[in-house]
Design a protein around this motif. Structure first.
Motif, PDB file in Angstrom:
ATOM      1  N   ASN A  25       0.779  -1.241  -0.092  1.00 47.55           N
ATOM      2  CA  ASN A  25      -0.054   0.029   0.058  1.00 47.55           C
ATOM      3  C   ASN A  25       0.797   1.276   0.110  1.00 47.55           C
ATOM      4  OD1 ASN A  25      -2.418  -1.663   0.372  1.00 47.55           O
ATOM      5  ND2 ASN A  25      -1.698  -1.752   2.481  1.00 47.55           N
ATOM      6  N   ASN A  26       1.928   1.322   0.382  1.00 46.99           N
ATOM      7  CA  ASN A  26       2.955   2.221   0.743  1.00 46.99           C
ATOM      8  C   ASN A  26       3.209   3.091  -0.716  1.00 46.99           C
ATOM      9  OD1 ASN A  26       5.985   3.488   1.330  1.00 46.99           O
ATOM     10  ND2 ASN A  26       4.534   3.683   2.906  1.00 46.99           N
ATOM     11  N   PRO A  27       3.512   2.405  -1.698  1.00 49.89           N
ATOM     12  CA  PRO A  27       4.041   3.056  -3.079  1.00 49.89           C
ATOM     13  C   PRO A  27       2.835   4.179  -3.556  1.00 49.89           C
ATOM     14  CG  PRO A  27       4.706   1.128  -3.058  1.00 49.89           C
ATOM     15  CD  PRO A  27       3.914   0.804  -2.120  1.00 49.89           C
ATOM     16  N   ASP A  28       1.471   3.560  -3.293  1.00 46.50           N
ATOM     17  CA  ASP A  28       0.443   4.257  -3.886  1.00 46.50           C
ATOM     18  C   ASP A  28       0.294   5.535  -2.885  1.00 46.50           C
ATOM     19  OD1 ASP A  28       0.073   2.748  -6.075  1.00 46.50           O
ATOM     20  OD2 ASP A  28      -1.630   1.683  -4.982  1.00 46.50           O
ATOM     21  N   TRP A  29       0.427   5.430  -1.535  1.00 46.67           N
ATOM     22  CA  TRP A  29       0.206   6.705  -0.706  1.00 46.67           C
ATOM     23  C   TRP A  29       1.285   7.873  -1.177  1.00 46.67           C
ATOM     24  CZ3 TRP A  29       2.210  10.204   2.671  1.00 46.67           C
ATOM     25  CH2 TRP A  29       1.290  10.718   3.412  1.00 46.67           C
ATOM     26  N   VAL A  30       2.660   7.378  -1.146  1.00 46.58           N
ATOM     27  CA  VAL A  30       3.536   8.083  -1.315  1.00 46.58           C
ATOM     28  C   VAL A  30       3.522   8.890  -2.490  1.00 46.58           C
ATOM     29  CG1 VAL A  30       6.336   8.169  -1.554  1.00 46.58           C
ATOM     30  CG2 VAL A  30       5.359   6.692   0.091  1.00 46.58           C
TER      31      VAL A  30
END
Length: 481
Positions: A393-398
């Motif tokens: 999930n982290n890449p999409d948020w960043v």
């Protein structure tokens, strides 16, 4: 004002400065209230019908708890021309996915807030005993204000116990650390300052030293091209401090504080940096519009009338449409205008210039989250944070609401960040950037004092004694702490 400036936020507003000065006694703003949970609705319906409760059935399954966030983004806003369309679209896509994954446990409800009023609203709600969210998306530049007003929870012990903590960039953690040495925010993305430049104007790469820059700036001037455009005004209560002045000063080895909470401006390094900035203005290497405010300094970069533009890494979203020096147009009116230009090699990214033997430097903000004092669902907030830190999930948020580079080192190897833009941004800023304020605690005041002093020296009175003006400015801050 437009909502487009991601996470400049309300710590710089006069209203917040007044609230802080008054010790938080101002009448609190009414915070959005939580809609009733399904469990409450069910109870009210049961009481209204006065139906007898069954005595021989199993207990009903627990209802999902609401988890409330405050973002500056609004999933209900589907306007493709919205400045915050990227963040809006992210929430519109992600909230249903999260709720499906946590079905029966958590229901994520977002309550959009005006970007320039979020901090003030939270401080007022906490101090006035109003409703607060369980988690607020914010930037590190607001942390000291939130901390000074007792508005956020100390997350030190919890964050250090998380398996992903050791993977965080230490500079990002430092940006989330308050004056008491404790951690009050969770950094998810980093937003360093860097230089966007037209490669046709700088075919051999961006200049490395001030001397080389001035030499090439004179050559560009002969072609009717400005070497650089930048945020040089005192607009937005001194935003030039963070967007240009700090990059130049820190690249010359300068600082704005003494490490003990005092402002310290009169140093040889700072004087040298201001002499360099002053020469750029005096010789006409930057356009007059850099002092106009309201983000008008972006315009010469869009048309390639200026060869370079120091700004935040997320600034590419707003510098569009573009027209290259050779006339190629990037005019899709989306954030991909600049990304396409970078992928094509027309625009490149670099660190700022630095004197021989000195490493260039830059400002650093982080985008992440705080848990407000009085949050009703801290467990839900922590579950959400762990979900955001998950590599899935982290890449999409960043990339979307985070508008920056991953604070988690391992995430930088993800496929999302293997584009030309991200590779150049990471290379240009790795390990170089740090927050401008150091140990200073009255950030709105400090930012304004610094910007006013430097603006006066490079624009209003370019013959004034630099050391004397810097001493006057630092005394103004230190005498009113």
């Amino acid at each position: 004002m437009s909502t487009k400036r991601n996470l400049v936020l309300a710590g710089t507003t006069l209203a917040l400065a007044f609230l802080v000065a008054c010790g938080g006694d101002a009448t609190p703003t009414q915070a959005p209230t939580r809609p009733p949970t399904e469990a409450v609705q069910a109870t009210e319906a049961s009481q209204a019908t006065e139906a007898p409760l069954p005595t021989d059935t199993a207990a009903p399954a627990a209802e999902a708890q609401q988890f409330i966030t405050w973002y500056q983004y609004d999933e209900q806003n589907e306007d493709p021309k919205s400045d915050e369309r990227v963040g809006n679209a992210y929430l519109r896509k992600t909230i249903p996915l999260f709720n499906e994954q946590f079905s029966g446990k958590l229901t994520w409800v977002n309550q959009p807030q005006a970007w320039d009023k979020m901090t003030l609203a939270l401080v007022a709600a906490v101090q006035g005993g109003g409703e607060v969210p369980d988690l607020m998306h914010t930037g590190s530049g607001e942390l000291v204000t939130l901390y000074n007003n007792g508005a956020v929870e100390d997350l030190t012990d919890w964050i250090k116990s998380m398996p992903w903590f050791s993977d965080l960039d230490p500079n990002a953690v430092q940006a989330c650390t308050a004056p008491d040495g404790r951690i009050y925010c969770v950094p998810v993305s980093e937003q360093p300052q860097l230089v966007f430049y037209w490669s046709e104007h700088f075919p051999n790469g961006y200049p490395k030293t001030p001397e080389d820059f001035l030499k090439q700036a004179e050559e560009l001037k002969q072609k009717n091209v400005y070497a650089i455009t930048y945020f040089g005004s005192t607009d937005f209560d001194g935003e030039g401090t963070t967007r240009y002045f700090w990059m130049a000063v820190s690249s010359f080895g300068g600082t704005f504080d003494d490490g003990q909470g005092n402002m310290r401006l009169n140093t040889p390094e700072n004087v040298n940096a201001i002499e360099f900035m002053r020469e750029i203005v005096a010789k006409g290497y930057s356009p007059e519009i850099v002092f106009a405010g309201k983000f008008q300094e972006e315009e010469p970069m869009k048309t390639a009338e200026a060869a370079s533009f120091p700004t935040g890494v997320f600034g590419y979203r707003y510098v569009n449409p573009l027209k290259s020096p050779s006339g190629k147009e990037y005019n899709t009116k989306t954030e991909k205008d600049m990304l396409d230009a970078i992928e094509a090699g027309d625009v490149k990214l670099s660190s700022f210039v630095a004197p021989e033997g000195q490493k260039p430097s830059c400002g650093l903000s982080v985008s992440g989250f705080v848990i407000p004092k009085g949050a009703k669902n801290m467990d839900g907030a922590k579950q959400y944070l762990n979900w955001i830190m998950d590599p899935q999930n982290n890449p999409d948020w960043v990339q979307a609401p985070g508008a920056g580079l991953p604070a988690l080192g391992s995430i930088r190897a993800a496929q999302t960040f293997q584009t030309t833009f991200y590779k150049q941004a990471i290379e240009a800023t790795a390990g170089l950037c740090k927050p401008w304020y150091g140990s200073l605690t009255k950030l709105p005041d400090a930012k304004k004092v610094i910007a006013t002093a430097i603006y006066r020296l490079i624009k209003e009175d370019p013959t004034a004694d630099i050391a004397a003006e810097l001493t006057k400015a630092q005394d103004e801050y230190n005498n009113n702490k």
